[in-house]
Write a protein that holds these residues in place. Structure first.
Motif, PDB file in Angstrom:
ATOM      1  N   SER A  88     -18.760  31.372 143.406  1.00 38.66           N
ATOM      2  CA  SER A  88     -19.113  30.682 144.644  1.00 38.66           C
ATOM      3  C   SER A  88     -17.993  30.786 145.668  1.00 38.66           C
ATOM      4  CB  SER A  88     -19.417  29.211 144.364  1.00 38.66           C
ATOM      5  OG  SER A  88     -18.264  28.573 143.855  1.00 38.66           O
ATOM      6  N   ILE A  99     -21.562  28.153 148.702  1.00 40.54           N
ATOM      7  CA  ILE A  99     -22.498  29.270 148.647  1.00 40.54           C
ATOM      8  C   ILE A  99     -22.278  30.027 147.341  1.00 40.54           C
ATOM      9  CG2 ILE A  99     -23.191  31.448 149.712  1.00 40.54           C
ATOM     10  CD1 ILE A  99     -22.230  30.271 152.401  1.00 40.54           C
ATOM     11  N   SER A 119     -24.231  37.483 148.553  1.00 44.66           N
ATOM     12  CA  SER A 119     -25.132  36.341 148.454  1.00 44.66           C
ATOM     13  C   SER A 119     -26.253  36.547 149.463  1.00 44.66           C
ATOM     14  CB  SER A 119     -24.380  35.051 148.790  1.00 44.66           C
ATOM     15  OG  SER A 119     -25.237  33.939 148.664  1.00 44.66           O
ATOM     16  N   HIS A 122     -26.282  33.417 154.961  1.00 48.92           N
ATOM     17  CA  HIS A 122     -26.108  32.015 155.343  1.00 48.92           C
ATOM     18  C   HIS A 122     -25.426  31.980 156.695  1.00 48.92           C
ATOM     19  CE1 HIS A 122     -26.991  30.021 151.490  1.00 48.92           C
ATOM     20  NE2 HIS A 122     -26.514  31.129 150.948  1.00 48.92           N
TER      21      HIS A 122
END
Length: 188
Positions: A88, A99, A119, A122
């Motif tokens: 993360s 995230i 990921s 975002h």
């Protein structure tokens, strides 16, 4: 005599348990950094970031993801991608976000190492609206580090990826200018 054998077995078992627990701690890599936000009237100019890497992606994981994508498209890809837990990125301060990333690579460079994390896209700008650009569905974090695991990095909020013939994932392109990570250093 029987008590000493049981005691020895118990001590041996506890040692194995402790060794297993500590070796899992060794497998995790942790970095700290500062994200330059650009500041503003209600935004900090820089915030602390913690990057936790549990493990790196192997070729089998990539082949499985590609197979899922080829057989079921995006609807099948995203759940399979989310099941993979590689660590993360935690943003402290006003952002307060955590995230999870689902693919991670470490590559040797002339100066040291490059670590690349993937990921789902975002928005890391506080207070701004999330805009999705066609096909740019991934957040990519790149760390450029020297041999002592110190350096800088970038956060690409809207990136496009591709699968390579070597069964890896790479960033193909991105839309917005990346955010800068400074003072990247190894914690453990």
């Amino acid at each position: 005599m029987a008590k000493s054998i049981h005691k020895s077995i118990l001590i041996f078992g506890l040692c194995l348990l402790l060794l297993g627990w500590t070796s899992s701690l060794w497998a995790q890599v942790q970095f700290k950094a500062r994200l330059l936000t650009g500041g503003g009237p209600n935004v900090e100019a820089a915030i602390n970031v913690r990057i936790n890497i549990k493990s790196y992606t192997d070729a089998d994981e990539v082949r499985q993801l590609l197979q899922v994508y080829n057989s079921g498209g995006e609807d099948a890809f995203w759940p399979a991608f989310y099941k993979i837990d590689k660590g993360s990125v935690i943003f402290f301060g006003g952002l307060g976000m955590n995230i999870s990333f689902h693919a991670a690579y470490e590559k040797s460079t002339d100066k040291g190492f490059k670590i690349i994390l993937f990921s789902k896209s975002h928005n890391i700008d506080p207070g701004s609206k999330r805009l999705i650009y066609g096909g740019f569905l991934f957040l990519v974090v790149e760390l450029d580090l020297d041999k002592n695991y110190r350096g800088e990095g970038k956060v690409f909020e809207d990136a496009r990826i591709r699968f390579t013939e070597q069964s890896t994932i790479e960033m193909e392109s991105y839309t917005r200018a990346p955010k800068t990570l400074v003072g990247v250093s190894l914690v453990k």
